[in-house]
Design a protein around this motif. Structure first.
Motif, PDB file in Angstrom:
ATOM      1  N   ARG A 241       0.800  -0.688   8.040  1.00  0.00           N
ATOM      2  CA  ARG A 241       0.447  -0.304   6.675  1.00  0.00           C
ATOM      3  C   ARG A 241       1.678  -0.023   5.795  1.00  0.00           C
ATOM      4  N   GLU A 242       2.835  -0.495   6.207  1.00  0.00           N
ATOM      5  CA  GLU A 242       4.059  -0.212   5.463  1.00  0.00           C
ATOM      6  C   GLU A 242       4.067  -0.866   4.088  1.00  0.00           C
ATOM      7  N   LEU A 243       3.680  -2.135   4.004  1.00  0.00           N
ATOM      8  CA  LEU A 243       3.670  -2.807   2.704  1.00  0.00           C
ATOM      9  C   LEU A 243       2.568  -2.235   1.822  1.00  0.00           C
ATOM     10  N   SER A 244       1.386  -2.026   2.385  1.00  0.00           N
ATOM     11  CA  SER A 244       0.273  -1.456   1.608  1.00  0.00           C
ATOM     12  C   SER A 244       0.628  -0.072   1.066  1.00  0.00           C
ATOM     13  N   GLU A 245       1.285   0.741   1.893  1.00  0.00           N
ATOM     14  CA  GLU A 245       1.697   2.075   1.443  1.00  0.00           C
ATOM     15  C   GLU A 245       2.781   1.994   0.378  1.00  0.00           C
ATOM     16  N   ALA A 246       3.768   1.106   0.576  1.00  0.00           N
ATOM     17  CA  ALA A 246       4.853   0.967  -0.398  1.00  0.00           C
ATOM     18  C   ALA A 246       4.317   0.533  -1.759  1.00  0.00           C
ATOM     19  N   LEU A 247       3.264  -0.273  -1.754  1.00  0.00           N
ATOM     20  CA  LEU A 247       2.646  -0.721  -3.006  1.00  0.00           C
ATOM     21  C   LEU A 247       1.694   0.320  -3.587  1.00  0.00           C
ATOM     22  N   GLY A 248       1.252   1.265  -2.759  1.00  0.00           N
ATOM     23  CA  GLY A 248       0.325   2.299  -3.217  1.00  0.00           C
ATOM     24  C   GLY A 248      -1.097   1.824  -3.372  1.00  0.00           C
ATOM     25  N   ILE A 249      -1.533   0.916  -2.496  1.00  0.00           N
ATOM     26  CA  ILE A 249      -2.866   0.320  -2.658  1.00  0.00           C
ATOM     27  C   ILE A 249      -3.846   0.672  -1.546  1.00  0.00           C
TER      28      ILE A 249
END
Length: 191
Positions: free
Chosen positions: A111-119
């Motif tokens: 979930r690193e990319l999803s978290e970095a994007l805030g989605i």
């Protein structure tokens, strides 16, 4: 949530390859995709909540049907969820609508990319139906986010990409091939 003008986060994710290559089985079906993959291209990065659900394959298949249209515009399409690459592969093998999907399915398991994007949806912990258009320099140029129960319109994503690539002022409902706005002409008409 990151938005227009922000730099799309760096990432390194395992993906099921698009097309027939993606059906070669474990060890042959997977590839690594990073933020540096496909240099010089526009990137369409869209997220869905979960594999083996109902709305998601309708959207994924629709993006797949437009893959050639995006490629004609010097853009690549990446589909992403927090399911693993093994789950993606199994889903493709068992769902006729996405079996021959020409675009890669990225696995954001940590979930690193999803978290970095805030989605990430706060209640469910899965990505919202977010779509990002990222220019060749890595800058987000357009974002759209839907809730978990409503599918998006990939044709609209294509229309927005067309408008962004004109680098002109595009009026409401503008479509490729139609006139863009000329501020000087509009000012002269008003005078």
């Amino acid at each position: 949530m990151l938005t227009v003008g922000d730099t799309f986060p760096a990432f390194r994710l395992t993906a099921v390859k698009g097309g027939k290559e993606g059906l070669g089985g474990p060890g042959r079906s997977f590839t690594e995709i990073t933020g540096e993959s496909d240099p010089g291209k526009w990137k369409i990065v869209f997220f869905w909540p979960k594999d083996f659900t109902f709305v998601c394959p309708t959207e994924i298949a629709a993006f797949g049907r437009l893959a050639g249209e995006f490629a004609d515009r010097d853009a690549v399409v990446y589909g992403v969820s927090t399911d693993s690459e093994f789950v993606h592969l199994n889903w493709r093998l068992h769902n006729d609508d996405i079996r021959d999907l020409p675009i890669p399915m990225l696995a954001d398991v940590k979930r690193e990319l999803s978290e970095a994007l805030g989605i990430l949806d706060r209640a469910e912990g899965v990505p919202l139906r977010a779509t990002f258009i990222v220019d060749p320099q890595g800058t987000i140029q357009w974002v759209s986010v839907y809730g978990l129960n409503v599918g998006r319109n990939p044709q609209e994503v294509l229309r927005v990409l067309d408008a962004l690539q004109t680098d002109e002022l595009c009026p409401c409902n503008w479509e490729k091939g139609k006139a863009t706005l000329d501020p000087e002409a509009l000012f002269e008409q008003a005078a």
